[in-house]
Design a protein around this motif. Structure first.
Motif, PDB file in Angstrom:
ATOM      1  N   ASP A  10      -6.061  17.963  60.084  1.00 41.43           N
ATOM      2  CA  ASP A  10      -6.384  19.264  60.685  1.00 41.43           C
ATOM      3  C   ASP A  10      -5.078  19.982  61.026  1.00 41.43           C
ATOM      4  OD1 ASP A  10      -5.412  18.167  63.022  1.00 41.43           O
ATOM      5  OD2 ASP A  10      -7.351  18.003  64.026  1.00 41.43           O
ATOM      6  N   SER A  63      -7.233  26.775  54.060  1.00 34.57           N
ATOM      7  CA  SER A  63      -8.059  27.119  55.224  1.00 34.57           C
ATOM      8  C   SER A  63      -7.426  26.494  56.471  1.00 34.57           C
ATOM      9  CB  SER A  63      -9.487  26.635  54.978  1.00 34.57           C
ATOM     10  OG  SER A  63     -10.340  27.032  56.018  1.00 34.57           O
ATOM     11  N   ASN A  64      -8.164  25.657  57.222  1.00 38.28           N
ATOM     12  CA  ASN A  64      -7.579  25.038  58.422  1.00 38.28           C
ATOM     13  C   ASN A  64      -7.273  23.555  58.201  1.00 38.28           C
ATOM     14  OD1 ASN A  64     -10.178  24.207  58.254  1.00 38.28           O
ATOM     15  ND2 ASN A  64     -10.789  24.739  60.337  1.00 38.28           N
ATOM     16  N   GLU A  97     -17.679  25.738  51.235  1.00 29.40           N
ATOM     17  CA  GLU A  97     -16.456  26.088  51.973  1.00 29.40           C
ATOM     18  C   GLU A  97     -15.726  24.794  52.289  1.00 29.40           C
ATOM     19  OE1 GLU A  97     -15.145  29.037  53.009  1.00 29.40           O
ATOM     20  OE2 GLU A  97     -16.692  30.145  51.941  1.00 29.40           O
ATOM     21  N   GLU A  99     -13.372  23.242  54.751  1.00 24.38           N
ATOM     22  CA  GLU A  99     -12.706  23.377  56.043  1.00 24.38           C
ATOM     23  C   GLU A  99     -12.980  22.112  56.855  1.00 24.38           C
ATOM     24  OE1 GLU A  99     -16.130  26.321  57.868  1.00 24.38           O
ATOM     25  OE2 GLU A  99     -14.321  27.178  57.005  1.00 24.38           O
ATOM     26  N   GLU A 100     -12.403  22.064  58.044  1.00 22.70           N
ATOM     27  CA  GLU A 100     -12.504  20.852  58.877  1.00 22.70           C
ATOM     28  C   GLU A 100     -13.956  20.403  59.063  1.00 22.70           C
ATOM     29  OE1 GLU A 100     -11.309  19.477  63.374  1.00 22.70           O
ATOM     30  OE2 GLU A 100     -10.238  21.177  62.503  1.00 22.70           O
TER      31      GLU A 100
END
Length: 424
Positions: A10, A63-64, A97, A99-100
């Motif tokens: 992350d 992204s993140n 998507e 992401e985390e």
């Protein structure tokens, strides 16, 4: 290649999921990644490869998330990066998507994918369509499919399944060219090139063999033909389905295509490109009072062609206010968060000229720091047209059942990095 392990972190550097492929790098080494990244960022020395002792971190940010590969060998870095971007592509196909949250919600599937994507540090099955045949997101199906590994994983054509059937057999070919142009404030073209790609949407039954013919200058020279316009392609990259040995020996693009959508090849043409949409601008700054902008756009392409969804983005001072616009066509709007005027023209015919005037107020107090001079950028798309003159001469479709198939070709030219510098 040899990546020892793959980590997904992350933004704080906490490991969300990881897979150790070779066991020759201590998994605790990842703890040094975030401090190294922050140190390099502070020093302005950020690089895509960082080292701690004899361990190298090759990383990308999406992204993140950070995706990090570790290795203690002199690995092929470009191959590792291709693989990291492939992971992003496959995960996005699965979870829409990446992401985390999507990693945390799909731990089991992510672990299974990491197992299949790479083996002992080497890429293995990386086609998401094939992976989706036996790694599914539904537990019940998972049990059934475990018993039988698809033949695609073990045969020579790992990107296409057997037994595909369509009522109507068709291939759609898109030739898409992006133009990169940099024009200086005096109106001289400083750099220009064309980046192209050929995309396929294949709806064919069975295991067809396809042959694609282009007006490639090297091919024409080899075969002794020198008629009509030809193009010289550089930096040609192919999908894994193309038989490279055949291309290298006689420039034939021969392949068994993946089912559905795929990018067959990409190329670059290093040539002097005349800007298709020419921009002339006069920006007058009257200190402490106002800015007046006049922009003229001219279509420098064939009259029978039309550019669609044209956007001319003109930078304005960050302290400008009270905008007023006048356009001969389309509409202009002020985007204060980006310090831009965006002039939108839905349909721009070749050979036509259009004008946009803008007036902004300036505060009476001048800013201390001098602002940069960002360029004017242009976005557009011209269908049924290629700048380079590349042509699909033929597409032969050969399948043992002997069915008739229809190839459809579409040409599109669009703006890439298209910049025109201004004096002010």
């Amino acid at each position: 290649m040899s990546a020892s392990a793959i980590f997904v972190l992350d933004l704080k550097g906490k490991v969300l999921i990881c897979r150790n492929y070779k066991g020759d790098v201590d998994m605790a080494e990842i703890d040094h990644f975030m401090p190294l990244l922050m140190q390099h960022e502070e020093e302005g020395l950020l690089s895509p490869v960082m080292s701690h002792g004899n361990v190298h971190f090759l990383w990308i940010k999406h992204s993140n998330l950070y995706l990090v590969a570790t290795t203690n060998k002199n690995s092929n870095a470009s191959l590792v990066y291709s693989f990291l971007y492939k992971i992003v592509e496959v995960f996005t196909e699965y979870f829409k998507e990446l992401e985390e949250e999507s990693i945390q919600d799909n731990f089991v599937v992510v672990y299974e994918l990491l197992d299949e994507l790479m083996d002992f540090g080497f890429p293995q099955t990386t086609e998401s369509k094939i992976l989706q045949e036996y790694i599914t997101q539904e537990g019940a199906k998972l049990e059934v499919t475990k018993t039988k590994v698809p033949t695609t994983v073990t045969n020579a054509v790992s990107w296409r399944s057997e037994g595909i059937k369509y009522k109507k057999n068709e291939v759609f070919i898109d030739v898409i060219e992006s133009i990169n142009v940099l024009v200086n404030a005096n109106g001289s073209v400083m750099s220009s090139d064309i980046v192209g790609s050929i995309k396929l949407k294949t709806m064919l039954s069975g295991m067809p063999e396809l042959r694609l013919g282009l007006n490639d200058r090297v091919l024409f020279a080899l075969t002794g033909r020198d008629k009509g316009k030809t193009v010289v392609m550089e930096d040609v990259k192919f999908h894994q389905c193309v038989r490279l040995s055949r291309f290298e020996s006689d420039r034939t693009i021969s392949f068994i295509p993946p089912d559905g959508e795929s990018e067959l090849m990409s190329y670059r043409i290093n040539t002097h490109v005349k800007p298709l949409i020419w921009i002339e601008s006069v920006i007058e700054k009257f200190s402490h009072s106002r800015v007046e902008i006049m922009v003229k756009a001219k279509g420098q392409f064939k009259k029978q062609s039309v550019a669609n969804n044209v956007e001319v983005r003109v930078p304005v001072p960050s302290d400008a206010d009270s905008p007023k616009f006048k356009t001969s066509t389309g509409s202009a709007k002020y985007v204060p968060e980006k310090n831009l005027v965006v002039w939108s023209i839905k349909s721009f015919p070749g050979g036509k000229e259009f004008l946009m005037r803008a007036h902004f107020g300036l505060p009476s107090v001048e800013k201390d720091e001098a602002e940069g001079k960002p360029p004017i950028t242009v976005k557009f798309e011209i269908p049924y047209f290629t700048v380079s003159g590349i042509q699909v001469r033929y597409m032969k479709i050969i399948e043992k059942s002997g069915y008739q198939a229809l190839p459809w070709v579409r040409y599109i030219t669009q703006s890439g990095d298209y910049q025109l510098r201004t004096n002010v």
